[in-house]
Enzyme design. Structure first.
Site, PDB file in Angstrom:
ATOM      1  N   LYS A  21       0.807  -1.245   0.050  1.00 45.23           N
ATOM      2  CA  LYS A  21      -0.023   0.074  -0.228  1.00 45.23           C
ATOM      3  C   LYS A  21       0.810   1.221  -0.162  1.00 45.23           C
ATOM      4  CE  LYS A  21      -0.373  -0.002   4.988  1.00 45.23           C
ATOM      5  NZ  LYS A  21      -1.047  -0.581   6.005  1.00 45.23           N
TER       6      LYS A  21
ATOM      7  N   TYR B 266      14.932  30.975   7.269  1.00 44.04           N
ATOM      8  CA  TYR B 266      13.912  31.874   7.791  1.00 44.04           C
ATOM      9  C   TYR B 266      14.017  31.672   9.410  1.00 44.04           C
ATOM     10  CZ  TYR B 266      10.903  31.100   3.510  1.00 44.04           C
ATOM     11  OH  TYR B 266      10.417  31.405   2.095  1.00 44.04           O
TER      12      TYR B 266
HETATM   13  C1  LIG Z   1      -0.218  -1.651   6.802  1.00 42.07           C
HETATM   14  C2  LIG Z   1      -0.831  -3.011   7.031  1.00 42.07           C
HETATM   15  C3  LIG Z   1      -0.098  -4.122   7.452  1.00 42.07           C
HETATM   16  C4  LIG Z   1       1.723  -4.087   7.371  1.00 42.07           C
HETATM   17  O1  LIG Z   1       1.950  -3.584   8.472  1.00 42.07           O
HETATM   18  P1  LIG Z   1       3.424  -3.542   8.846  1.00 42.07           P
HETATM   19  O2  LIG Z   1       3.509  -3.066  10.249  1.00 42.07           O
HETATM   20  O3  LIG Z   1       3.897  -2.688   7.932  1.00 42.07           O
HETATM   21  O4  LIG Z   1       4.288  -4.843   8.397  1.00 42.07           O
HETATM   22  C5  LIG Z   1      -0.812  -5.315   7.550  1.00 42.07           C
HETATM   23  N1  LIG Z   1      -2.347  -5.515   7.498  1.00 42.07           N
HETATM   24  C6  LIG Z   1      -2.829  -4.239   7.399  1.00 42.07           C
HETATM   25  C7  LIG Z   1      -4.413  -4.362   7.518  1.00 42.07           C
HETATM   26  C8  LIG Z   1      -2.325  -3.063   7.264  1.00 42.07           C
HETATM   27  O5  LIG Z   1      -3.046  -2.081   7.080  1.00 42.07           O
END
Ligand SMILES: *Cc1c(COP(=O)(O)O)cnc(C)c1O
Length: 399
Positions: free
Chosen positions: A35, A289
């Site tokens: 993702k 800044y």
């Molecule tokens: C992002 C996510 C993961 C992976 O989590 P990590 O901590 O990066 O291993 C797994 N399951 C779901 C539902 C997630 O949203």
């Protein structure tokens, strides 16, 4: 839009990390989480690499992300974790929806009937995350109802830990207990086998009982730790004490042996920036800044082509180091939208031809996502997604 920094993505590091995961989970199927554009590493090339090395399923957050993978020719199973989007897309793109309500089950069932074509689904259980998923006393009943709907084939059942870093191991155990209870009862009532999965990266590393039928890691595939960074003796400033308690140290003791395996994972992302100008200025010169930094000596200041618009957080103002010719040098003054200044006074012979490493390593000197996360009061996940998505990406295969 082509912005300043370059993200060098080492695909060999990603396959190396996957192999470590595969070893830890004893060849269970891996559902690789890609993702947010593979945590900023680029979902298409990363997914291809992971598939080459035998992962079972790709997981994305939204159907649009799955569409991008399909359009680039990836035909592996894709689980869409959060977004039901347009139900039709799931049939046309052959995606696996995460069913988190009975209503959603009904919508998919109707579409499946209309098309005369069944669809495989993973049902999501909220075991304590308080986000998406079936919850309450009738969970088992509802999973069963969904699995019985015409055109629906239950091929997975999953849940997610709210203590993503398993800092509170007791709560994770409670969540696992609830999930196993649902799994057992559903198993007895549903004739066909399905994959039960709950293990994120932290659970892959430190919670073997949660590995179940498949694991679902994200961050460790990219070579970062799911645990908040421990205090770093190299941290020069004390303004980044953001954590509420020392739970991480306790956890590292508890999980000592396994937690050390984190060290074997290789960070896949290096962020580099160009030096736009090198300026020699006298003592007493204010930089950037708000004049939050004033040179104490005649200084050489490098102006870098990276800023907060590229995901280089404004919290790094006077509060991070970069690497130039294998040497750590400090950010001076405020980080601007497109520019950041660094003190090059102690680096001999640096020119505007040299690249600066914002995150990565050179000659034993390294700046990790975890270090940056600690300094900015966040987690490595946010550092990777903000820097990786802001940069122009190039892919390399190197150890
Ligand atoms: C992002 C996510 C993961 C992976 O989590 P990590 O901590 O990066 O291993 C797994 N399951 C779901 C539902 C997630 O949203």
């Amino acid at each position: 839009m082509r912005r300043g920094p370059i993200a060098e993505i080492n695909l060999s590091a990603i396959s190396h990390n996957l192999h470590l995961v595969q070893r830890l989970v004893n060849t269970r199927p891996v559902i690789a989480v890609v993702k947010a554009d593979a945590y900023g590493h680029g979902a298409v090339p990363v997914s291809r690499k992971l598939l080459e090395h035998g992962i079972a399923i790709l997981a994305v957050a939204f159907a649009g992300e799955a569409k991008e993978l399909r359009e680039s020719g990836i035909d592996a199973p894709i689980l869409v974790l959060f977004d039901h989007g347009d139900v039709k897309d799931y049939f046309e793109l052959d995606l696996i929806p995460a069913i988190s309500t009975v209503d959603l089950g009904i919508r998919f069932s109707e579409e499946a009937r209309k098309r005369g074509r069944p669809i495989c689904v993973h049902v999501k259980i909220d075991s304590g995350m308080g986000r998406l998923g079936l919850f309450g006393d009738d969970v088992v009943e509802n999973v069963f109802r969904i699995s019985e709907m015409p055109g629906i084939e239950l091929s997975g059942l999953f849940s997610h830990f709210s203590e993503a870093d398993l800092a509170d191991n007791a709560f994770a155990r409670e969540q696992l207990g609830r999930f196993l209870h649902v799994r057992e009862r559903v198993r007895k009532r549903v004739g066909r086998p399905f994959l039960a999965h709950i293990a994120n990266s932290a659970a892959v590393l430190t919670f073997e009982q949660a590995h179940l039928d498949a694991v679902r890691p994200g961050i460790i595939l990219y070579g970062c730790s799911p645990f908040p960074a421990r205090s770093d003796p190299r941290s020069r400033r004390s303004s980044v004490e953001f954590r509420a308690s020392g739970t991480d140290d306790r956890r590292h003791e508890e999980f000592g042996e396994n937690a050390q395996r984190e060290g074997d994972f290789l960070p896949a992302m290096t962020i580099k920036a160009k030096i736009l100008d090198i300026r020699r200025v006298p003592a007493g010169t204010p930089i950037s800044y708000g004049r939050t930094f004033i040179t104490k000596r005649p200084s050489t200041i490098g102006v870098l082509a990276i800023g907060y618009a590229d995901g280089y957080n404004r919290f790094f103002s006077n509060n991070a180091d970069v690497i130039v010719n294998g040497q750590r040098v400090p950010v001076v003054g405020r980080v601007c939208m497109d520019l950041t200044m660094v003190d090059l006074t102690d680096v001999p012979g640096v020119t505007t031809e040299d690249d600066v490493i914002i995150m990565g390593q050179d000659r034993g000197c390294k700046v990790t996502a975890d270090e940056l996360a600690r300094r900015a009061g966040t987690i490595s996940y946010e550092i990777l997604t903000s820097l990786g998505r802001g940069a122009h990406r190039v892919y390399v295969e190197a150890r």
